[in-house]
Write a protein that holds these residues in place. Sequence first.
Motif, mmCIF file in Angstrom:
data_model
loop_
_atom_site.group_PDB
_atom_site.id
_atom_site.type_symbol
_atom_site.label_atom_id
_atom_site.label_comp_id
_atom_site.label_asym_id
_atom_site.label_seq_id
_atom_site.Cartn_x
_atom_site.Cartn_y
_atom_site.Cartn_z
ATOM 1 N N GLU A 35 74.256 7.587 58.173
ATOM 2 C CA GLU A 35 75.259 7.712 59.225
ATOM 3 C C GLU A 35 74.655 8.335 60.485
ATOM 4 N N SER A 36 73.784 9.310 60.301
ATOM 5 C CA SER A 36 73.115 9.940 61.440
ATOM 6 C C SER A 36 72.198 8.951 62.151
ATOM 7 N N LEU A 37 71.455 8.165 61.401
ATOM 8 C CA LEU A 37 70.575 7.172 62.008
ATOM 9 C C LEU A 37 71.379 6.153 62.808
ATOM 10 N N ALA A 38 72.478 5.683 62.229
ATOM 11 C CA ALA A 38 73.301 4.694 62.920
ATOM 12 C C ALA A 38 73.992 5.300 64.139
ATOM 13 N N GLY A 39 74.528 6.514 63.985
ATOM 14 C CA GLY A 39 75.287 7.117 65.080
ATOM 15 C C GLY A 39 74.429 7.759 66.151
ATOM 16 N N VAL A 41 71.008 7.423 66.660
ATOM 17 C CA VAL A 41 69.887 6.663 67.195
ATOM 18 C C VAL A 41 70.374 5.309 67.706
ATOM 19 N N LEU A 42 70.945 4.509 66.820
ATOM 20 C CA LEU A 42 71.316 3.151 67.220
ATOM 21 C C LEU A 42 72.473 3.122 68.212
ATOM 22 N N MET A 43 73.482 3.977 68.025
ATOM 23 C CA MET A 43 74.590 3.997 68.987
ATOM 24 C C MET A 43 74.121 4.530 70.332
ATOM 25 N N GLN A 44 73.102 5.376 70.353
ATOM 26 C CA GLN A 44 72.559 5.843 71.625
ATOM 27 C C GLN A 44 71.809 4.721 72.337
ATOM 28 N N LEU A 45 71.216 3.823 71.562
ATOM 29 C CA LEU A 45 70.626 2.631 72.169
ATOM 30 C C LEU A 45 71.714 1.761 72.793
ATOM 31 N N VAL A 46 72.855 1.666 72.120
ATOM 32 C CA VAL A 46 73.993 0.934 72.682
ATOM 33 C C VAL A 46 74.435 1.615 73.973
ATOM 34 N N THR A 74 84.299 0.003 68.991
ATOM 35 C CA THR A 74 83.344 1.059 68.644
ATOM 36 C C THR A 74 83.211 1.193 67.132
ATOM 37 N N GLU A 75 84.337 1.210 66.414
ATOM 38 C CA GLU A 75 84.289 1.321 64.956
ATOM 39 C C GLU A 75 83.639 0.099 64.323
ATOM 40 N N LEU A 76 83.909 -1.076 64.873
ATOM 41 C CA LEU A 76 83.289 -2.300 64.368
ATOM 42 C C LEU A 76 81.779 -2.252 64.575
ATOM 43 N N LEU A 77 81.346 -1.807 65.729
ATOM 44 C CA LEU A 77 79.924 -1.690 65.999
ATOM 45 C C LEU A 77 79.268 -0.648 65.099
ATOM 46 N N ASN A 78 79.969 0.479 64.883
ATOM 47 C CA ASN A 78 79.463 1.498 63.947
ATOM 48 C C ASN A 78 79.281 0.909 62.554
ATOM 49 N N VAL A 85 71.473 -0.702 59.007
ATOM 50 C CA VAL A 85 70.568 0.373 58.571
ATOM 51 C C VAL A 85 70.415 0.351 57.056
ATOM 52 N N LEU A 86 71.524 0.227 56.330
ATOM 53 C CA LEU A 86 71.453 0.180 54.866
ATOM 54 C C LEU A 86 70.635 -1.011 54.395
ATOM 55 N N PHE A 87 70.869 -2.167 54.995
ATOM 56 C CA PHE A 87 70.119 -3.364 54.632
ATOM 57 C C PHE A 87 68.623 -3.144 54.854
ATOM 58 N N GLY A 88 68.273 -2.581 56.007
ATOM 59 C CA GLY A 88 66.869 -2.327 56.309
ATOM 60 C C GLY A 88 66.237 -1.338 55.346
ATOM 61 N N LEU A 89 66.971 -0.274 54.998
ATOM 62 C CA LEU A 89 66.434 0.711 54.062
ATOM 63 C C LEU A 89 66.220 0.124 52.673
ATOM 64 N N VAL A 90 67.156 -0.694 52.227
ATOM 65 C CA VAL A 90 67.007 -1.320 50.907
ATOM 66 C C VAL A 90 65.815 -2.273 50.916
ATOM 67 N N LYS A 91 65.650 -3.048 51.987
ATOM 68 C CA LYS A 91 64.502 -3.954 52.079
ATOM 69 C C LYS A 91 63.191 -3.169 52.068
ATOM 70 N N LEU A 92 63.139 -2.050 52.801
ATOM 71 C CA LEU A 92 61.940 -1.214 52.811
ATOM 72 C C LEU A 92 61.655 -0.632 51.436
ATOM 73 N N MET A 93 62.704 -0.190 50.748
ATOM 74 C CA MET A 93 62.521 0.380 49.414
ATOM 75 C C MET A 93 62.047 -0.679 48.434
ATOM 76 N N LYS A 94 62.548 -1.906 48.570
ATOM 77 C CA LYS A 94 62.089 -2.989 47.699
ATOM 78 C C LYS A 94 60.637 -3.335 47.973
ATOM 79 N N MET A 95 60.244 -3.339 49.258
ATOM 80 C CA MET A 95 58.859 -3.636 49.601
ATOM 81 C C MET A 95 57.913 -2.549 49.101
ATOM 82 N N ALA A 96 58.392 -1.301 49.099
ATOM 83 C CA ALA A 96 57.569 -0.183 48.641
ATOM 84 C C ALA A 96 57.647 -0.008 47.123
ATOM 85 N N LYS A 97 58.405 -0.879 46.454
ATOM 86 C CA LYS A 97 58.584 -0.835 44.997
ATOM 87 C C LYS A 97 59.201 0.492 44.541
#
Length: 145
Positions: A35-39, A41-46, A74-78, A85-97
């Motif tokens: 939630e912190s990463l999305a709110g 970092v990413l929302m600040q980019l928005v 705003t809530e939809l974008l959040n 972010v969750l999708f990216g983290l899961v993909k990274l965790m799968k790549m790192a085994k």
Amino acid sequence: MKNLWLEFKGFALGGNMFDLALGFIIGTAFAALVESLAGNVLMQLVAAIFGQPDFGGFVFTVNNAEIRYGSFLTELLNFLLLGLVLFGLVKLMKMAKLGNFRAQGSRECPHCKEFIAVDADKCKWCTADVHPAVVDDEEGASPAR
């Protein structure tokens, strides 16, 4: 009373309850991180792109009723950023085994009618070849049929 205490202690400190408590604590911390990463970092980019971190000021009025569609945006974008972010983290965790990402569940073998894992390609009971219902994309297998 002592037996009841020993039974409760075995239950509370037993493997399943302790694992559940640890999973809950780690899950809560992980949710705060995502939630912190999305709110933060990413929302600040928005905000950098659109000039403001939220769209709460976007409203229109119908018959003296304020429709706050900006808050919804705003809530939809959040939600979308949190999912990304969750999708990216899961993909990274799968790549790192890291973690167990095997398919969960069972299904019925079409030949012997015994239950087998959803990602099985051979029945452990009758040894017949079966098509996996769920295929792990990292193994390079073709999609499920």
